[in-house]
Design an enzyme around this catalytic site. Structure first.
Site, short mmCIF file in Angstrom:
data_model
loop_
_atom_site.label_atom_id
_atom_site.label_comp_id
_atom_site.label_asym_id
_atom_site.label_seq_id
_atom_site.Cartn_x
_atom_site.Cartn_y
_atom_site.Cartn_z
N ARG A 53 44.50 21.30 29.74
CA ARG A 53 45.24 19.76 29.47
C ARG A 53 44.49 18.97 29.91
O ARG A 53 44.63 17.63 29.04
CB ARG A 53 46.82 19.91 30.06
CG ARG A 53 47.30 21.38 28.85
CD ARG A 53 48.83 21.42 29.92
NE ARG A 53 48.91 22.21 30.85
CZ ARG A 53 50.10 21.59 30.86
NH1 ARG A 53 51.04 20.90 30.54
NH2 ARG A 53 49.83 22.72 32.35
N ASP A 98 47.22 22.43 24.66
CA ASP A 98 48.41 23.17 25.27
C ASP A 98 48.58 24.19 24.18
O ASP A 98 48.60 23.60 22.73
CB ASP A 98 49.51 21.75 24.98
CG ASP A 98 50.39 22.15 25.04
OD1 ASP A 98 50.77 23.08 26.15
OD2 ASP A 98 51.47 20.71 25.47
N ILE A 99 48.48 25.00 25.34
CA ILE A 99 48.65 26.05 24.43
C ILE A 99 50.47 25.81 23.71
O ILE A 99 50.26 27.38 22.68
CB ILE A 99 49.23 27.73 25.86
CG1 ILE A 99 49.97 27.35 26.48
CG2 ILE A 99 47.42 27.88 25.80
CD1 ILE A 99 50.59 28.79 26.91
N LYS A 161 43.25 40.75 35.06
CA LYS A 161 44.18 40.76 36.10
C LYS A 161 45.23 39.80 36.91
O LYS A 161 44.46 39.42 37.38
CB LYS A 161 43.70 42.08 37.41
CG LYS A 161 43.39 41.73 38.41
CD LYS A 161 42.80 42.49 39.47
CE LYS A 161 43.31 42.73 41.01
NZ LYS A 161 43.73 41.52 42.39
N ASP A 190 38.42 44.98 35.14
CA ASP A 190 38.67 45.64 36.32
C ASP A 190 37.38 45.26 36.81
O ASP A 190 36.22 45.66 36.86
CB ASP A 190 39.46 46.16 36.64
CG ASP A 190 39.43 47.04 38.12
OD1 ASP A 190 38.60 46.59 39.13
OD2 ASP A 190 40.20 47.69 38.80
N HIS A 191 37.26 43.72 37.79
CA HIS A 191 35.57 43.53 37.87
C HIS A 191 35.44 44.58 39.05
O HIS A 191 33.97 44.64 38.81
CB HIS A 191 35.82 41.97 38.26
CG HIS A 191 36.04 42.16 40.26
ND1 HIS A 191 36.97 41.66 40.63
CD2 HIS A 191 35.18 41.63 41.19
CE1 HIS A 191 37.16 41.84 41.84
NE2 HIS A 191 36.09 41.60 41.98
N LYS A 195 30.36 46.15 39.04
CA LYS A 195 29.64 46.05 40.03
C LYS A 195 28.82 47.33 40.01
O LYS A 195 29.04 48.57 39.44
CB LYS A 195 30.18 46.50 40.96
CG LYS A 195 31.22 45.40 42.21
CD LYS A 195 32.25 45.80 42.85
CE LYS A 195 32.84 43.76 43.71
NZ LYS A 195 32.31 43.40 44.14
N GLU A 229 38.74 43.63 53.32
CA GLU A 229 38.54 42.72 53.52
C GLU A 229 38.78 41.59 54.69
O GLU A 229 39.78 41.05 55.22
CB GLU A 229 39.13 41.96 52.58
CG GLU A 229 38.66 42.38 51.30
CD GLU A 229 39.45 41.69 50.16
OE1 GLU A 229 38.74 40.84 49.87
OE2 GLU A 229 40.61 41.55 50.41
N ASP A 248 47.58 44.15 44.70
CA ASP A 248 46.96 43.78 44.27
C ASP A 248 44.76 44.87 44.20
O ASP A 248 43.98 44.00 43.80
CB ASP A 248 46.17 42.22 45.43
CG ASP A 248 45.65 41.39 45.04
OD1 ASP A 248 45.24 41.48 44.15
OD2 ASP A 248 44.52 41.85 46.22
N HIS A 253 41.77 48.41 41.16
CA HIS A 253 40.18 48.54 42.30
C HIS A 253 39.78 49.42 42.50
O HIS A 253 39.20 50.80 42.47
CB HIS A 253 39.68 47.31 42.54
CG HIS A 253 40.33 46.37 42.97
ND1 HIS A 253 39.87 46.01 41.47
CD2 HIS A 253 40.57 45.14 43.11
CE1 HIS A 253 40.30 44.17 41.04
NE2 HIS A 253 40.50 44.50 42.21
C1 BG6 Z 1 40.53 40.55 43.45
C2 BG6 Z 1 41.71 41.04 44.54
O1 BG6 Z 1 41.32 41.01 42.70
O2 BG6 Z 1 39.87 41.27 44.50
C3 BG6 Z 1 41.46 39.65 45.84
O3 BG6 Z 1 42.74 39.69 44.21
C4 BG6 Z 1 40.67 40.80 46.16
O4 BG6 Z 1 42.61 39.67 46.79
C5 BG6 Z 1 39.19 40.72 45.60
O5 BG6 Z 1 40.17 40.00 47.46
C6 BG6 Z 1 38.38 41.35 45.62
O6 BG6 Z 1 37.00 41.41 45.25
P1 BG6 Z 1 35.81 41.67 45.97
O7 BG6 Z 1 34.63 41.90 44.75
O8 BG6 Z 1 35.35 39.82 46.79
O9 BG6 Z 1 35.46 42.89 46.18
#
Ligand code: BG6
Length: 510
Positions: A53, A98-99, A161, A190-191, A195, A229, A248, A253
């Site tokens: 926007r 604007d969606i 996500k 799912d990132h 990796k 973490e 989360d 993950h």
């Molecule tokens: C995200 C979570 O999906 O992954 C975060 O929402 C988390 O809370 C993060 O910190 C961790 O990702 P990575 O790649 O730093 O291990």
């Protein structure tokens, strides 16, 4: 990842980034696309249209991105020839939008048509939803209304996500998307799956013949998957307080890591072959009763404390977090998989924020030798064999074996045979988002979550979510900043005779 070889270029692609002024766009998506560009992996014809926007001109927006690229890109601008950014930036556009406004979608339709003329054909169109889930339905409905995803071969939608908040909402979201897109068009991110070290789990298991004969209940004692973490919730308190560690990290993950470790060999590397085997694992996992939750799941929340000479707030003092929050920032769970391969092998999963170390590690502990021939003085440092897959920050695979310490006596101690990425390969490792965006362009869904998989993962964690949500923890907060979580997490594993594994890391702080 499967189809990507140097010879393959993706087809002309236009990206619409909803949430174009957000963090994800500037920190991850655009830097990833830029790195792909530097590596020659972007198609000859492509456009990146950031939607938002704010009243940016194309040039003003490109300048904003350049600053972020300098900060977040793996291949910093300075390392690429100076004209590279200028060339890349010509492909970036900002669409003030604007969606809720039909004009937004009308304009997208026109852009697609214009772009089609430039590349002489129908381009791939990727709708990337880097926005809060409450906006998904409006966007999806409008994409449908304006017939922007009519060609299932070309139009794709990428969903970040969290995919749902529980089983029910994930089902609704699947239904909503299913009304507009076919499953082959939906890319649920799912990132972790992008990796490098996570992709290597498949390579390790299915391109080496030595592991498979041992990869079962006959030889494996137990498995640990630990993602710790040092970071707290930072500025994401508002989101996190509605989420918690189970939603989360574990529902997505960590269960994905577990699936890769526990799956049966797929018949081919085709996306659905791999995804079928992964969903089988989730279906084989033992569902918890309320009693199981008490016995096999532990939750924690951090209290204030010191880390590296700095006093840090407890979770309940973080911005956006309720002062009496019942949200867990730590979870440890013992799961079982009821199938022939894994019956009786416990899988211990652990994750937490503000912990002593930042590291993601999978530890596979093998059974002890059947008969010990060495005298007790020889085996003081005895350790069952372990295969340790370190996802981050160290990127390695270690096989821990017993060896004779050099000397005149027979003394045994554990030593590591190490495959270390940094020592073995030179050059940068691609960021997860580079792999995933490239796969989106190539139409390869292997590393994305299928709808049934997401639902199966929710189904598995629901009894725990319900138990924890329904009963306030009286012990919260129950672990200090810079620790390994609550003591109850130790007891969870100690009562089975094991300890949580931690990898001694140099410079693990981040
Ligand atoms: C995200 C979570 O999906 O992954 C975060 O929402 C988390 O809370 C993060 O910190 C961790 O990702 P990575 O790649 O730093 O291990």
């Amino acid at each position: 990842m499967s189809a990507a070889t140097d010879a393959i270029k993706s087809e002309p692609t236009i990206f619409f980034l909803f949430g174009g002024t957000g963090d994800l766009t500037s920190r991850k998506l655009v830097p990833a696309l830029y790195n792909l560009y530097i590596d020659g992996r972007m198609p000859t014809h492509f456009q990146i249209v950031a939607m938002g926007r704010t009243q940016y001109s194309n040039d003003a927006f490109r300048d904003v991105l350049l600053k972020d690229i300098k900060q977040f890109s793996r291949k910093r601008v300075g390392q690429a020839p100076p004209e590279t950014w200028d060339q890349f930036a010509k492909h970036i556009f900002f669409q003030v939008s604007d969606i809720n406004n039909p004009q937004t979608y009308q304009e997208q339709s026109e852009r697609i048509a214009e772009f089609g003329k430039i590349c002489s054909g129908e381009p791939n169109v990727v709708y990337y939803l880097a926005v809060a889930p409450r906006f998904f339905s409006t966007i999806a409905e409008n994409i449908s209304k304006f017939k922007l995803a009519a060609n299932p071969e070309k139009a794709r939608i990428v969903i970040e996500k969290p995919f749902g908040h529980n089983l029910e909402s994930a089902r609704q979201l699947n239904q909503l998307l299913g009304g507009v897109f076919s499953e082959q068009q939906i890319y649920r991110i799912d990132h972790y799956l992008g990796k490098e070290t996570v992709q290597n789990i498949l390579a390790l298991r299915f391109s080496n013949s030595i592991f498979e004969p041992l990869w079962n209940r006959n030889y494996i004692d137990h498995i640990q998957i630990s993602v710790s973490e040092q970071l707290g919730v930072g500025s994401r308190g508002g989101y996190y307080d509605e989420s918690g560690a189970l939603r989360d990290m574990i529902q997505n993950h960590i269960l994905q890591l577990l699936c890769l470790v526990a799956m049966e060999p797929p018949t081919s590397f085709q996306a659905d072959e791999v995804r079928n085997k992964k969903v089988d694992v989730l279906h084989s996992m033992r569902k918890f009763t309320a009693e199981d939750v008490k016995k096999n799941a532990v939750r924690g929340q951090y209290s204030k404390g010191w880390m590296e000479g700095q006093e840090l707030p407890g979770y309940r003092e973080e911005p956006g977090v309720a002062p009496d929050s019942n949200t867990e920032t730590f979870a440890a769970i013992k799961f079982h998989i009821d199938n022939w391969r894994w019956h009786g092998v416990p899988f211990y999963l652990r994750t937490g924020k503000r912990m002593h170390q930042s590291s993601s590690v999978i530890m596979i502990q093998f059974k002890d030798v059947p008969h010990l021939i060495f005298p007790s003085e020889a085996i003081e440092g005895w350790q069952q064999n372990r295969l340790i897959i370190s996802i981050q920050p160290e990127m390695s695979v270690r096989l821990q074996i017993q060896a004779k310490r050099p000397g005149l006596d027979m003394t045994l101690n554990p030593v590591d045979m190490i495959f270390d990425y940094n020592g073995t390969y030179t050059g940068d490792t691609p960021e997860a988002y580079e792999t995933l965006l490239l796969d989106t362009m190539l139409g390869d869904q292997t590393l994305f979550m299928r709808g049934d998989q997401v639902e199966a993962a929710w189904d598995l964690v629901m009894p725990i979510l319900n138990a924890w949500g329904g009963k306030k923890s009286i012990s919260f907060p129950n672990y200090p900043v810079d620790s390994w979580g609550p003591e109850t997490a130790e007891s969870l594993i100690a009562k089975d005779g094991f300890h949580w594994f931690t990898l001694p890391l140099k410079n693990s702080r981040k």
